[in-house]
Design an enzyme around this catalytic site. Structure first.
Site, short mmCIF file in Angstrom:
data_model
loop_
_atom_site.label_atom_id
_atom_site.label_comp_id
_atom_site.label_asym_id
_atom_site.label_seq_id
_atom_site.Cartn_x
_atom_site.Cartn_y
_atom_site.Cartn_z
N TYR A 67 46.29 38.87 29.32
CA TYR A 67 44.91 38.99 28.82
C TYR A 67 43.93 39.01 29.99
O TYR A 67 43.99 38.12 30.84
CB TYR A 67 44.56 37.83 27.88
CG TYR A 67 44.33 38.33 26.47
CD1 TYR A 67 43.24 39.15 26.20
CD2 TYR A 67 45.22 38.05 25.46
CE1 TYR A 67 43.05 39.66 24.93
CE2 TYR A 67 45.04 38.56 24.19
CZ TYR A 67 43.94 39.37 23.93
OH TYR A 67 43.75 39.88 22.67
N GLU A 69 40.22 39.77 29.70
CA GLU A 69 38.85 40.05 29.28
C GLU A 69 37.88 39.83 30.44
O GLU A 69 38.03 38.86 31.19
CB GLU A 69 38.46 39.16 28.09
CG GLU A 69 39.03 39.66 26.80
CD GLU A 69 38.66 38.80 25.60
OE1 GLU A 69 37.86 37.87 25.75
OE2 GLU A 69 39.19 39.09 24.50
N ASP A 213 32.21 65.36 28.18
CA ASP A 213 33.46 64.78 27.73
C ASP A 213 34.57 65.70 28.23
O ASP A 213 34.85 66.74 27.65
CB ASP A 213 33.47 64.66 26.20
CG ASP A 213 34.79 64.09 25.68
OD1 ASP A 213 35.74 63.93 26.47
OD2 ASP A 213 34.87 63.82 24.47
N THR A 240 39.77 61.30 28.69
CA THR A 240 41.00 60.59 28.35
C THR A 240 41.90 60.65 29.58
O THR A 240 41.72 61.50 30.47
CB THR A 240 41.74 61.24 27.17
OG1 THR A 240 41.95 62.61 27.46
CG2 THR A 240 40.95 61.10 25.88
N LYS A 243 45.85 63.39 28.80
CA LYS A 243 45.97 64.83 28.51
C LYS A 243 46.33 65.55 29.82
O LYS A 243 47.38 65.29 30.39
CB LYS A 243 44.71 65.32 27.83
CG LYS A 243 44.54 64.66 26.44
CD LYS A 243 43.29 65.07 25.71
CE LYS A 243 43.18 64.30 24.39
NZ LYS A 243 41.91 64.55 23.70
N ARG A 249 48.05 56.59 27.78
CA ARG A 249 46.98 56.80 26.80
C ARG A 249 45.82 55.86 27.15
O ARG A 249 46.03 54.66 27.39
CB ARG A 249 47.49 56.52 25.39
CG ARG A 249 48.71 57.34 25.04
CD ARG A 249 48.97 57.38 23.56
NE ARG A 249 48.16 58.40 22.94
CZ ARG A 249 48.49 59.69 22.90
NH1 ARG A 249 49.61 60.12 23.43
NH2 ARG A 249 47.69 60.55 22.32
#
Ligand SMILES: *Cc1c(COP(=O)(O)O)cnc(C)c1O
Length: 435
Positions: A67, A69, A213, A240, A243, A249
């Site tokens: 974790y 954060e 984008d 992204t 791609k 991802r």
């Protein structure tokens, strides 16, 4: 898989697979099936790719357990020595590769990254000028079915009905009329290039922010095969990572320094909790690869393959939206070309293990699940090592199958040829296993 024996011990990667095989044969069988599918078929969905084996290594690593954060140096949990190192690497490499002042590598997906920009820099109800879904824009560019489409006032531009290209005069007129706070370019199914200078001057005339984008073509910008919006003074670029970039991802928000604070706060704590550190490690690896000459060659080859495939398809009578391609993808009007809707065309090609996706075309008279076209692209095929000559072969398979969708014997023969052909092109990450 690249599992090897180290002395008498089983390599941990191999051991993990053996454990899975024993403890969960159902999931293991599906994994083997998907590996086989990716090996034996030709992947032409333009948003898909084969990630680097090194990315698979970190995705399946203990970075999954952590974790983190917050941001490097300012976390809400202890034990961040290596996660900080990884995220700093990813951010620094992103800034170097995309020539920008700030990078946030935490968005969990492309959708989250775009939401973080809208929510971080605008107020609900503000106007955003973006490309219409059926003309090539993405769902997250304000499609009425998306939550963002309800929260913000999206004005959607369409392409020119004559040549299928972006109509800058119309966008300028829309901008003057609607006074957007943000002008957004970028696409998910548009085969031409973008005139960033035109977008920038339109945005400047109405005092709007500029955003690209680049999800689809981020890898081609990274590999210097396509133009970089930051070279034209853009404020924000999102992309992204899975791609054309070939990473895990995920999504990235890249920007000028003056938006850094707002965008970081928007991603966390505004929109997300803990980032996926295994994916961020994968992004770091990917952006390291993106700085190599090999990656630049890949990016150029994607475009060469796309041009060759489009030319060969048109020579054999296929009608392409906008009359061709400047990028990595093309959209075939399958109704006009072959009298088949996109759903049937996709299914026919599935039968011979060539994977495409049905695609809505500009002003499509048919519904989204039975649209008038299919979309194909070359990044995944290029990653596997296919070149111009292979694109010629591919075009004739596509046309033969789509012209004779009921000829089962012929389809079986092409399926056989496709499978043979694929054996020449190893899948990264699956090399060395059963050939
Ligand atoms: C793929 C894509 C996205 C969304 O990415 P997800 O990871 O699927 O949420 C956003 N914008 C564009 C232009 C895309 O092509």
């Amino acid at each position: 898989m690249t599992a090897t024996q180290t002395g008498n011990e089983i390599h941990p990667v191999l051991k993990n697979r053996l454990d899975l095989q024993q403890s969960d044969p159902q999931v293991y069988a599906a994994l083997l099936g998907e590996e086989q599918r990716q090996r034996d078929g030709i992947e032409l969905i333009p948003s898909e790719n084969y990630t680097f084996p090194e990315v698979l290594a970190v995705l399946g690593s203990v970075f999954t357990n952590k974790y983190s954060e917050g941001y490097p140096g300012r976390r809400y949990y202890g034990g961040q020595t290596y996660t900080d190192e990884i995220e700093n690497l990813a951010r620094d490499r992103a800034k170097a590769v995309f020539r920008c002042e700030h990078a946030n590598v935490q968005p969990l997906s492309g959708s989250a990254m775009n939401q973080a920009v809208y929510l971080g820099l605008l107020e609900p109800g503000d106007t955003i000028l973006a490309m219409d879904l059926s003309h090539g824009g993405h769902l997250t560019h304000g499609a009425p079915v998306s939550h963002m489409g309800k929260l913000f006032n999206f004005v959607r531009y369409i392409t020119n009905p004559v040549d299928g290209s972006i109509d800058y005069d119309q966008i300028r007129a829309d901008a003057k009329l609607h006074k957007p706070k943000l002008v957004l370019c970028g696409y998910t199914s548009y085969p031409r290039d973008i005139d960033y200078q035109a977008f920038k001057s339109i945005a400047d005339e109405v005092g709007a922010l500029t955003m690209t984008d680049a999800s689809h073509f981020g890898g081609l910008v990274a590999g210097d095969a396509m133009e970089n919006p930051f070279d034209h003074g853009f404020d924000i670029v999102t992309t992204t990572t899975h791609k054309s970039l070939r990473g895990p991802r995920g999504g990235m928000v890249l920007s000028r320094k003056k938006f850094a604070k707002k965008l970081d706060k928007s991603v966390f704590p505004g929109l997300q909790g803990g980032p996926h550190m295994n994916a961020i490690a994968g992004i770091a690896v990917t952006l390291g690869k993106a700085q190599t000459d090999e990656f630049k060659q890949y990016a150029e080859q994607v475009l060469k393959n796309s041009k060759t495939l489009a030319g060969a398809l048109m020579d054999q009578g296929a009608e392409l939206i906008a009359g061709g391609t400047d990028n990595h993808m093309m959209v075939i009007d399958t109704v006009k070309s072959f009298g088949l809707d996109g759903k049937v065309a996709e299914e026919v090609l599935d039968q011979v293990q060539i994977t495409t996706n049905k695609q809505i075309i500009p002003d499509d008279p048919n519904p989204p699940l039975k649209p008038s076209g299919i979309r194909i692209g070359t990044p995944a095929a290029t990653t596997r090592g296919m070149q111009e000559g292979d694109m010629q072969l591919l075009a004739s398979w596509l046309v033969t199958c789509l012209k004779n969708p009921g000829d089962e014997a012929m389809l079986a023969e092409v399926a056989e040829q496709v499978q043979q052909f694929c054996q020449k092109f190893p899948v990264p990450g699956l090399e060395g296993e059963n050939g």
